[in-house]
Write a protein that holds these residues in place. Structure first.
Motif, PDB file in Angstrom:
ATOM      1  N   LEU A  44       0.823  -1.209   0.000  1.00  0.00           N
ATOM      2  CA  LEU A  44       0.000   0.000   0.000  1.00  0.00           C
ATOM      3  C   LEU A  44       0.862   1.266   0.000  1.00  0.00           C
ATOM      4  O   LEU A  44       0.558   2.238  -0.710  1.00  0.00           O
ATOM      5  N   ILE A  45       1.920   1.217   0.792  1.00  0.00           N
ATOM      6  CA  ILE A  45       2.814   2.386   0.843  1.00  0.00           C
ATOM      7  C   ILE A  45       3.438   2.624  -0.528  1.00  0.00           C
ATOM      8  O   ILE A  45       3.531   3.769  -1.004  1.00  0.00           O
ATOM      9  N   TRP A  46       3.866   1.555  -1.187  1.00  0.00           N
ATOM     10  CA  TRP A  46       4.440   1.707  -2.535  1.00  0.00           C
ATOM     11  C   TRP A  46       3.394   2.227  -3.531  1.00  0.00           C
ATOM     12  O   TRP A  46       3.703   3.024  -4.420  1.00  0.00           O
ATOM     13  N   THR A  47       2.159   1.785  -3.357  1.00  0.00           N
ATOM     14  CA  THR A  47       1.077   2.287  -4.213  1.00  0.00           C
ATOM     15  C   THR A  47       0.903   3.793  -4.016  1.00  0.00           C
ATOM     16  O   THR A  47       0.757   4.552  -4.988  1.00  0.00           O
ATOM     17  N   ILE A  48       0.924   4.220  -2.752  1.00  0.00           N
ATOM     18  CA  ILE A  48       0.801   5.653  -2.441  1.00  0.00           C
ATOM     19  C   ILE A  48       1.967   6.427  -3.054  1.00  0.00           C
ATOM     20  O   ILE A  48       1.776   7.478  -3.683  1.00  0.00           O
ATOM     21  N   SER A  51       1.830   6.462  -7.017  1.00  0.00           N
ATOM     22  CA  SER A  51       0.742   7.346  -7.477  1.00  0.00           C
ATOM     23  C   SER A  51       1.091   8.810  -7.247  1.00  0.00           C
ATOM     24  O   SER A  51       0.868   9.668  -8.123  1.00  0.00           O
ATOM     25  N   SER A  52       1.667   9.107  -6.085  1.00  0.00           N
ATOM     26  CA  SER A  52       2.030  10.490  -5.759  1.00  0.00           C
ATOM     27  C   SER A  52       3.159  10.992  -6.654  1.00  0.00           C
ATOM     28  O   SER A  52       3.155  12.150  -7.075  1.00  0.00           O
ATOM     29  N   ILE A  53       4.103  10.093  -6.945  1.00  0.00           N
ATOM     30  CA  ILE A  53       5.225  10.490  -7.811  1.00  0.00           C
ATOM     31  C   ILE A  53       4.728  10.817  -9.215  1.00  0.00           C
ATOM     32  O   ILE A  53       5.211  11.756  -9.860  1.00  0.00           O
ATOM     33  N   ILE A  54       3.729  10.079  -9.701  1.00  0.00           N
ATOM     34  CA  ILE A  54       3.164  10.366 -11.026  1.00  0.00           C
ATOM     35  C   ILE A  54       2.530  11.756 -11.045  1.00  0.00           C
ATOM     36  O   ILE A  54       2.760  12.551 -11.964  1.00  0.00           O
ATOM     37  N   VAL A  55       1.739  12.055  -9.997  1.00  0.00           N
ATOM     38  CA  VAL A  55       1.120  13.386  -9.903  1.00  0.00           C
ATOM     39  C   VAL A  55       2.202  14.461  -9.806  1.00  0.00           C
ATOM     40  O   VAL A  55       2.114  15.520 -10.444  1.00  0.00           O
ATOM     41  N   HIS A 107       6.742  20.275  -7.007  1.00  0.00           N
ATOM     42  CA  HIS A 107       7.350  18.983  -6.691  1.00  0.00           C
ATOM     43  C   HIS A 107       6.879  18.490  -5.320  1.00  0.00           C
ATOM     44  O   HIS A 107       6.350  17.382  -5.203  1.00  0.00           O
ATOM     45  N   PHE A 108       7.061  19.314  -4.292  1.00  0.00           N
ATOM     46  CA  PHE A 108       6.708  18.891  -2.940  1.00  0.00           C
ATOM     47  C   PHE A 108       5.194  18.725  -2.784  1.00  0.00           C
ATOM     48  O   PHE A 108       4.720  17.708  -2.274  1.00  0.00           O
ATOM     49  N   LEU A 109       4.435  19.735  -3.244  1.00  0.00           N
ATOM     50  CA  LEU A 109       2.975  19.666  -3.088  1.00  0.00           C
ATOM     51  C   LEU A 109       2.384  18.553  -3.943  1.00  0.00           C
ATOM     52  O   LEU A 109       1.427  17.886  -3.525  1.00  0.00           O
ATOM     53  N   GLY A 110       2.951  18.365  -5.151  1.00  0.00           N
ATOM     54  CA  GLY A 110       2.466  17.285  -6.015  1.00  0.00           C
ATOM     55  C   GLY A 110       2.687  15.918  -5.410  1.00  0.00           C
ATOM     56  O   GLY A 110       1.946  14.974  -5.697  1.00  0.00           O
ATOM     57  N   LEU A 111       3.691  15.803  -4.572  1.00  0.00           N
ATOM     58  CA  LEU A 111       3.970  14.542  -3.883  1.00  0.00           C
ATOM     59  C   LEU A 111       3.202  14.464  -2.568  1.00  0.00           C
ATOM     60  O   LEU A 111       2.614  13.426  -2.231  1.00  0.00           O
ATOM     61  N   ALA A 112       3.195  15.557  -1.805  1.00  0.00           N
ATOM     62  CA  ALA A 112       2.653  15.527  -0.443  1.00  0.00           C
ATOM     63  C   ALA A 112       1.127  15.428  -0.409  1.00  0.00           C
ATOM     64  O   ALA A 112       0.568  14.630   0.353  1.00  0.00           O
ATOM     65  N   ILE A 113       0.453  16.226  -1.227  1.00  0.00           N
ATOM     66  CA  ILE A 113      -1.018  16.257  -1.157  1.00  0.00           C
ATOM     67  C   ILE A 113      -1.630  14.899  -1.508  1.00  0.00           C
ATOM     68  O   ILE A 113      -2.464  14.371  -0.744  1.00  0.00           O
ATOM     69  N   PRO A 114      -1.242  14.276  -2.636  1.00  0.00           N
ATOM     70  CA  PRO A 114      -1.818  12.944  -2.918  1.00  0.00           C
ATOM     71  C   PRO A 114      -1.441  11.897  -1.873  1.00  0.00           C
ATOM     72  O   PRO A 114      -2.278  11.080  -1.474  1.00  0.00           O
ATOM     73  N   SER A 115      -0.173  11.908  -1.432  1.00  0.00           N
ATOM     74  CA  SER A 115       0.258  10.871  -0.493  1.00  0.00           C
ATOM     75  C   SER A 115      -0.437  11.028   0.861  1.00  0.00           C
ATOM     76  O   SER A 115      -0.854  10.024   1.463  1.00  0.00           O
TER      77      SER A 115
END
Length: 507
Positions: A44-48, A51-55, A107-115
């Motif tokens: 699940l963590i890898w899925t998060i 997915s977050s890295i793609i965003v 970069h940070f928000l695109g990773l942090a908000i989805p995750s």
């Protein structure tokens, strides 16, 4: 275009190096080595993360293309305007700074908000068995890692932009120097402060967050107090780091400022040596600067001597066409400088006046020998040809490829035959409208012409020349300058020699 393609490829390479080091390297270690997770939770963590890295990539690519737009427009357009060139150059100067903004925002928000959103959802659905407080700590850890990534990217980008900067500087010409001064955003002081604080605080802050997570997970009693204690330690370290960075900056700021002042003085024409009390690398830099100044002084002195010799040689070459006027230009230059000095001209103005007087008859190159060397009196037509020499001289000197200094010689060359009452030539100027150099040289030229031999007459007696100058004051010559010249003559011991030349020693 080739250099721009290399720049883009290098930027992409740098990005993956920075992302792998910060996000994949430090981030994954932070997560998987701090938490005790089941195999299902790891998936699940890898899925998060994926997915977050793609965003994150999508957000960052959009902003990156926006930042690249001025450079892309310039390098991919067939018709490039000066404004496009300037905008491209300003953009490349900003690029390391833009890279930091890109890492800390999209970069940070695109990773942090989805995750964060997905983690909260998975915890609520009970698919992840971790406390909600871990999410806040993970977000803090992600921000720390983003700062690490931004620092890595800044220095990689700074190196990568140099070929583009040099290429655009070559196209801009000297204008790039003024743009550099306006766009100096990330100074050495900021780099030192950011670098010192981040390098000092980052490891401790990341360790503190990871330790807090570990304490909470193992239910240690003092876990609640650890974070406040760690915050106090981090605050003290931060203050210490900032203080140390400021002291370090000040130790290099003063010699840098002195060097900047030294170069500005050189630009203004003042060659002042710098004091050198330094015991570090600045000692060699200041020594090099002072050595450069000494070399410039020697070169300028030699160039000035060569130029003075050149003007004198030209004057003597002109006078050599007519044996009856040998030494005329040199004597006119001497008389002119004495008048100019008494009239209060500066040293630079006197140097220009001397050169102008040496070349005042250069236009006679364009007068035929049959007219210039005629032993009998000139006809009106021949005299009109002679009267063209100031205009011809001005045209010779007023060439685009000649230096600016030569332009300052024009007034004396062109207007030394103007009369104070407006009846002279070539422009018929009168009074103060006649350039000062022209008014001074007119007096010196007339005095030497009257007292020198000509093919059709002997040089007139010294006293008669003085009398003619006095009578022409206010009509043919500037009355104030005539008064100065006559007062200089009265104070001078001038002896009349058998060669009809005067030896003089003006005080």
């Amino acid at each position: 275009m080739k250099i721009y393609g290399q720049f883009k490829r290098k930027m992409i390479f740098n990005y993956f190096i920075g992302s792998f080091s910060a996000v994949i390297g430090v981030g994954s270690i932070f997560i998987f080595q701090t938490l005790d997770l089941t195999p299902h939770e790891v998936e699940l963590i890898w899925t998060i993360l994926v997915s977050s890295i793609i965003v994150m990539f999508i957000c960052e690519i959009l902003v990156y293309r926006l930042h690249l737009r001025p450079l892309t427009l310039y390098y991919q357009q067939n018709e490039r305007s000066r404004m496009m060139l300037k905008e491209a150059y300003e953009t490349i100067l900003h690029f390391p700074y833009l890279t930091v903004k890109r890492i800390l925002l999209p970069h940070f928000l695109g990773l942090a908000i989805p995750s964060v959103s997905m983690s909260l959802f998975f915890i609520k659905m009970k698919w992840l068995s971790i406390p909600y407080s871990f999410i806040a700590l993970a977000a803090l850890g992600a921000f720390i890692i983003a700062c690490l990534h931004a620092m890595i990217e800044y220095f990689l980008t700074e190196k990568t932009t140099k070929p583009i900067i040099l290429d655009l500087q070559h196209k801009l010409g000297p204008q790039f120097m003024s743009i550099n001064r306006e766009k100096n955003i990330f100074s050495i002081k900021r780099k030192l402060l950011a670098g010192a604080v981040f390098i000092s605080v980052f490891p401790i802050l990341l360790f503190s967050v990871a330790t807090q997570v570990r304490f909470i997970e193992t239910s240690l009693e003092f876990a609640k107090g650890f974070l406040s204690w760690a915050a106090l330690i981090i605050t003290v370290i931060t203050i210490f780091s900032i203080t140390a960075a400021i002291l370090l900056y000040k130790s290099i700021q003063k010699p840098l400022a002195e060097l900047q002042d030294g170069f500005q003085n050189v630009q203004k024409g003042f060659f002042l040596d710098l004091d050198n009390p330094h015991t570090d690398e600045f000692s060699d830099i200041v020594n090099g600067f002072n050595h450069m100044l000494h070399s410039i002084k020697i070169r300028d002195k030699r160039n000035e001597e060569l130029l003075d010799s050149f003007y004198t040689v030209i004057a003597e070459a002109l006078d050599a066409r007519d044996p009856y006027t040998a030494g005329h230009s040199i004597r006119v230059a001497e008389y002119s400088c004495k008048i100019g000095k008494a009239a209060g001209l500066s040293e630079l103005e006197l140097q220009l006046l001397r050169k102008s007087a040496l070349l005042h008859d250069i236009g006679k190159i364009g007068v035929r020998d049959a007219v210039l060397l005629k032993e009998n009196r000139l006809t009106d037509e021949e005299f009109n040809q002679i009267k063209q020499h100031p205009t011809i001289g001005a045209r010779i000197v007023d060439q685009p490829e000649l230096s600016l200094e030569m332009k300052h010689l024009l007034p004396g060359i062109k207007h030394h035959h103007e009369r104070y009452d407006g009846k002279g030539y070539p422009s018929g100027l009168s009074g103060q409208d006649i350039p000062l150099f022209g008014r001074i040289i007119a007096i010196a030229d007339a005095f030497d012409a009257m007292t020198s031999d000509r093919p059709y007459r002997k040089g007139m007696p010294f006293e008669k020349a003085i009398s003619i100058l006095s009578e022409g004051s206010g009509t043919q010559w500037d009355p104030a300058l005539i008064e100065i010249f006559l007062s200089l003559i009265k104070e001078t011991d001038i002896q009349y020699t058998s060669t009809l030349k005067y030896s003089y020693s003006f005080s």
